[in-house]
Write a protein that holds these residues in place. Sequence first.
Motif, mmCIF file in Angstrom:
data_model
loop_
_atom_site.group_PDB
_atom_site.id
_atom_site.type_symbol
_atom_site.label_atom_id
_atom_site.label_comp_id
_atom_site.label_asym_id
_atom_site.label_seq_id
_atom_site.Cartn_x
_atom_site.Cartn_y
_atom_site.Cartn_z
ATOM 1 N N LEU A 42 61.612 72.071 59.174
ATOM 2 C CA LEU A 42 62.805 71.219 59.120
ATOM 3 C C LEU A 42 62.909 70.633 57.721
ATOM 4 O O LEU A 42 62.007 69.922 57.266
ATOM 5 C CB LEU A 42 62.719 70.091 60.148
ATOM 6 C CG LEU A 42 63.834 69.044 60.092
ATOM 7 C CD1 LEU A 42 65.194 69.690 60.371
ATOM 8 C CD2 LEU A 42 63.576 67.901 61.064
ATOM 9 N N PHE A 43 64.005 70.949 57.017
ATOM 10 C CA PHE A 43 64.262 70.428 55.681
ATOM 11 C C PHE A 43 65.373 69.376 55.783
ATOM 12 O O PHE A 43 66.470 69.678 56.279
ATOM 13 C CB PHE A 43 64.685 71.551 54.729
ATOM 14 C CG PHE A 43 63.629 72.611 54.543
ATOM 15 C CD1 PHE A 43 62.317 72.258 54.258
ATOM 16 C CD2 PHE A 43 63.937 73.955 54.682
ATOM 17 C CE1 PHE A 43 61.342 73.224 54.097
ATOM 18 C CE2 PHE A 43 62.970 74.928 54.525
ATOM 19 C CZ PHE A 43 61.658 74.560 54.236
ATOM 20 N N THR A 44 65.089 68.171 55.330
ATOM 21 C CA THR A 44 66.056 67.082 55.401
ATOM 22 C C THR A 44 66.375 66.586 53.994
ATOM 23 O O THR A 44 65.583 66.756 53.063
ATOM 24 C CB THR A 44 65.510 65.922 56.247
ATOM 25 O OG1 THR A 44 64.369 65.341 55.587
ATOM 26 C CG2 THR A 44 65.095 66.394 57.626
ATOM 27 N N GLY A 45 67.522 65.967 53.857
ATOM 28 C CA GLY A 45 67.920 65.413 52.569
ATOM 29 C C GLY A 45 69.416 65.484 52.388
ATOM 30 O O GLY A 45 70.136 66.132 53.159
ATOM 31 N N THR A 46 69.900 64.815 51.355
ATOM 32 C CA THR A 46 71.337 64.768 51.094
ATOM 33 C C THR A 46 71.847 66.127 50.637
ATOM 34 O O THR A 46 71.077 67.076 50.454
ATOM 35 C CB THR A 46 71.652 63.694 50.042
ATOM 36 O OG1 THR A 46 73.064 63.544 49.914
ATOM 37 C CG2 THR A 46 71.080 64.078 48.685
ATOM 38 N N ARG A 47 73.138 66.224 50.422
ATOM 39 C CA ARG A 47 73.772 67.501 50.107
ATOM 40 C C ARG A 47 73.344 67.990 48.714
ATOM 41 O O ARG A 47 73.073 67.202 47.807
ATOM 42 C CB ARG A 47 75.286 67.349 50.145
ATOM 43 C CG ARG A 47 75.809 66.455 49.028
ATOM 44 C CD ARG A 47 77.273 66.143 49.132
ATOM 45 N NE ARG A 47 77.733 65.443 47.955
ATOM 46 C CZ ARG A 47 77.558 64.145 47.744
ATOM 47 N NH1 ARG A 47 76.943 63.405 48.634
ATOM 48 N NH2 ARG A 47 78.016 63.577 46.633
ATOM 49 N N GLY A 48 73.308 69.294 48.576
ATOM 50 C CA GLY A 48 73.160 69.909 47.268
ATOM 51 C C GLY A 48 71.825 69.723 46.580
ATOM 52 O O GLY A 48 71.769 69.755 45.351
ATOM 53 N N ILE A 49 70.739 69.529 47.342
ATOM 54 C CA ILE A 49 69.438 69.332 46.696
ATOM 55 C C ILE A 49 68.469 70.472 46.977
ATOM 56 O O ILE A 49 67.302 70.398 46.576
ATOM 57 C CB ILE A 49 68.796 67.995 47.129
ATOM 58 C CG1 ILE A 49 68.643 67.938 48.644
ATOM 59 C CG2 ILE A 49 69.611 66.822 46.628
ATOM 60 C CD1 ILE A 49 67.918 66.695 49.108
ATOM 61 N N GLY A 50 68.918 71.531 47.681
ATOM 62 C CA GLY A 50 68.089 72.724 47.784
ATOM 63 C C GLY A 50 67.593 73.098 49.157
ATOM 64 O O GLY A 50 66.666 73.913 49.268
#
Length: 608
Positions: A42-50
Motif C-alpha cells: 500500500l503506497f500512500t501520499g499526496t498527488r504526483g509524488i510517485g
Amino acid sequence: MSHVVLARKYRPRSFEQMVGQEHVVQALGNALATGRLHHAYLFTGTRGIGKTTVSRILAKSLNCTGPDGSGGVTAQPCGQCQACTEIDADRYIDYIELDAASNRSIDEIRDLIERAAYKPSVGRFKVFMIDEAHQLTKDAFNALLKTLEEPPDYLKFVLATTDPEKMLPTVLSRCLQFNLRPMAPEVVHGHLQAVLEAEGVPSDAGALRLLSRAARGSMRDALSLTDQAIAYGGGRLDESGVRVMLGSVDRRHAAQLVEALAARDGAAMLATVDALRQHGLSAAGTLEEMAALLQQMAIEQAVPGALDDNDPDTAAARALAATLPADETQLLYSIVVHGRVELSLLSDDYAALTMVLLRLLAFPPSGPAPAPMPGRAVPLQAAPREARLSTTPKPLPAAPARPQPKVAAPPPAIVARPPAPAAASVEAAAEPPPWVDEPLPDDAADAGPAESRNTAPTPTPAAAPTALRTTALGDRWAAALRPLIADGAITALVRELALQAELVGLDTVDAVATWRLRVERETLRTPALRDKLQAALQAALGSALQLQLESGIAEDSIARRDAAAREAAQREAEHMIRDDPAVRALMAQFRTARIVPGTIKPLPPLAG
C-alpha cells in the motif's frame, strides 16, 4: 513525432532515477535483493509524488528477465527485456492497473478476482495495481479481503491512495504500507534544473525557485507547471514571467507589510494593501508569502545563522528578524496562517486581508506605552505580558455603607467636569493584580480575633497527578538509553523515538534479541528512525538486536518518567514554600498577600 509532456517524458523507470523517496526505494530494494517479498503493498501520499511510478518499477523488478533473457527478480530492472519495455509502454498483459475512482463497484472487483485465478501469461508474477483504492465501495473491499489476504504465489497486489484514513482497517492490516512524502522545494528545484538542462531550456534561479514552491511537494505538478511556463515564456523561463503566470506575490510586498506591522504603522500597511489591489495581486498569495517570510524570521531569531546564505530571501528575513520580538513573530505567523480561511468568507478579498493584518495592531506592543498625542483620547496603559495571558481580574467588592448623621442638605447639583489627566491609567492601577482570583476579605473580618487574622490562608490542594506504573522492561530500556542520550549518541527525532517508546517485549530467535517497542506517534514509527536507533543500541551493547515498532500508548516511557519526576519536584518545591515559617508569617501579616501561581520553580540538583 508528437510532443510528450515533461511529466511523462521524465517519469523514472528505475529506483535509481527516483528522487525524494529514498526510504521507500531502500526498503523495496532490500526486499527484492533478499527475496523477502510481501503479497500486498500500500503506497500512500499526496498527488504526483510517485505512487504509480513505484508500482510500475516494482512490477518490472518482479518480471524482468534481463537483456539475455536469463535474469530473475532484481532491484535493478534492465529496461530492455519484454517485461520492462511493455510495462513502460503500458501494454504488459500481466500488469493490470485499475482506477478505483471510476471502477469502484463490486462488479469490477469480482472481475479482477476471476482474472486472479489464472496464472501469468508471459511473466513471472501477475501484478494488480488499484489506484485511488480508498474510493472502492465497502462491498468491493469486503469482496477483495480473502484474495488480498491469501493470494496465489504468482499474484502481487499494489494499492495506492491519497487518503488512507478512508480505507477499511481490515485492508490496511493485510498490506505492507509505505508513506511517500511530499518533496522539499530544494529537491524539486534540483530535479527541475536537471530536466531543463536536458531539454536545453534557459532559465534563471528565481523562476525555478517559484516553480519549486508552487509545486507543494508534487514532482508531477512541478513538471506540469514547468511545461506551462515554457509555453508562457516562449521557450525560456525568467522570474518575472513565471511570477505573472503563477500570480505569485513578490517577497518585497510581504516584507513591506511585516515592516509596517512591526512599526505599528497602520497607514503604511493600508497603503501596501491598496497597492496590492491596484496591481491585482492575490490576497491569499500575500498571506502565503508573509507566512514563508515569518517562518524564516522565526528560524533566524531562534537559531541565528541557520538560514541558507545562498537563498536571496535570507537577507530580508534577517533584517526583519530584528524588528519584531520572537513572541510577536509567532503571533503574526499564527494570524497570517489562520487568516487564509477568512478570505473566502467575504466577497472582497482585500477587505478580509486588511482585517487579518489589523489583528496584530489590536495587541499592545511590548515596552512602555506611547505618549498621548494632543487632542486624542488617552489609551489604557498596556498590561504586562503575563497579565494579558491571565484571566480577567475580579473587581474589588464594595465596602459596606457606614451610618451617616441625618442632616438637612440641599438637593445635589449635577456638574459636568472633564476627566483628570491619565484618569483611566490611575483607575486601572487601583485594580488588584491579575493573579488574584478571589475577592479580598471585607472590613467586617477585621473585627475578629487577632489569632484568626494572623493565620495564613490554607492553599487549595492541587489535583493528584496520575500515578506512573513502572515495569522491569521500562527499567531496562531506561538503563540502556539514558547513557546514549546523555552522550549525544542519538539526537533529533531518533532521540525523541527513544524517549517516547515503551519496551513491551523481549524475544530471542537464533541468538538475535528482538526488542518490541510501543510508540504512539505515527511520525516516529518510521523504518529510518528505527534503523538509526537500532544501530546505536547495537554499538552500545556490543551485540546484535532488532527493534520492532508497534502502535499504541506508551505507559512506561522515559519521557513519562521524566515528566513524573518534574511533577514530583514541583509539588515538593511548592510544599516547601507554603510551609516555610517566614512565608506563612508574611501571608498572615498582609491580608492581600498571595503566592503567584507559576512563580515557584524547583532548583536543579547540585552537581557532584
